[in-house]
Design an enzyme around this catalytic site. Structure first.
Site: not given
Length: 327
Positions: A60, A129
């Site tokens: 990322e 998450h």
């Protein structure tokens, strides 16, 4: 009008804008060959090819940096994060480069870029998450933060975000990708920074955004049967925030409840509460109520998660408390 899912309108919005402007491209993990981790870019590789729909390694920080650099040089990238939890790996590029380059360069560069993907919880995915990071990004000057609650709003807002000359954080939900809604065939845009009244009312104002808007609307509909008229405001955009719509509603109802899927400390609800007491204190007939998740990471256990996530009955209870009605 035809019915389309949330994931379909995301792909439609990106594709419509990419057909108009060759400088727009999509980059991220599994966006091309796999049609997107949530199939939100289905068919786009076939139409636009691998130079404009680009699969990346699991890196990322790397592909966020590539996109920021290309935005500074005339492109308009759309960066998909498989989840905004993973954006934390690339947050240096978002906060220290994308958000600040226009000011730091004295206006020589702008950064027209969209960072998009799902936010907050989506079932049993564990604490790392299941984080709602809207207030984190909204805290940073230079970023716009958009969190739609339905397919119609998502399409119009995403098209506007892609055309914006500033970096936009566009947050979705894994639990909304299958939601269906009738979508106009003609092109439309929804302005960033403009909230929407999903249900008009006169007794109390309920403010929310994102997927938890479903809970807000359900609570309002249930309470309507009990003679309580709830005005439901969907923020749609967390930054810039539509303070005027909230203030005008509070001046009408004299009560405010804020529902947010996030930790309570320094939340979006905290900002709204401050601004309302600052600018509409004399209109309040009761303390402002705030409903958030507990100040703890999301549990994995289904039973514990059900206790952690805001409940419909809790929303109705807090609305009644704001009206001094015993629940």
């Amino acid at each position: 009008m035809a019915e389309h899912t949330f994931r379909e309108v995301i792909a439609q919005a990106m594709s419509e804008e990419m057909r108009k402007d060759g400088s727009i491209y999509l980059i991220g993990e599994e966006v091309a060959e796999y049609n997107g981790a949530y199939k939100a870019s289905k068919g786009m590789l076939d139409e636009f090819g691998p130079k404009r729909v680009i699969d990346t390694p699991i890196a990322e920080l790397g592909f966020s940096g590539i996109a920021v650099g290309s935005a500074m040089n005339g492109n308009r990238p759309i960066v998909e994060f498989m989840t905004f939890n993973f954006s934390l790996v690339g947050i240096d590029q978002i906060i220290n480069n994308a958000a600040k380059i226009r000011q730091m360069s004295g206006g020589q560069w702008n950064c027209p870029i969209v960072f998009r993907g799902p936010t907050a919880s989506a079932g049993q995915l564990g604490a790392t998450h299941s984080q709602a990071l809207e207030s984190w990004y909204a805290n940073c000057p230079g970023l716009k933060v958009v969190v739609p609650s339905n397919p119609y709003d998502a399409k119009g807002l995403l098209k506007t975000a892609i055309q914006d000359n500033d970096p936009v954080i566009f947050m979705e939900s894994e639990q909304m990708y299958g939601d269906k809604m009738e979508i106009p065939e003609e092109e439309y845009y929804i302005p960033i920074g403009k909230a929407d009244i999903k249900k008009e009312g006169k007794d109390v104002t309920l403010v929310s955004f994102g997927k938890i808007m479903k809970l807000a609307i359900q609570a309002a509909e249930d309470l309507e049967k009990e003679g309580i008229s709830v005005e439901v405001i969907d923020l749609r955009t967390v930054r810039p925030l539509d303070y005027d719509m909230i203030l005008n509603s509070v001046k009408k109802t004299n009560r405010l409840v804020i529902l947010e899927e996030a930790w309570p400390f320094a939340s979006v609800a905290s900002e709204i509460t401050y601004m309302v007491q600052q600018k509409a204190f004399d209109y309040l007939d009761a303390p402002i109520k705030r409903i958030t998740t507990p100040d703890a990471p999301a549990p994995y256990s289904a039973a514990l998660f059900a206790e952690w996530f805001p409940k419909l009955e809790k929303v109705k209870e807090e609305i009644k408390k704001a009206m001094y009605i015993k629940a």
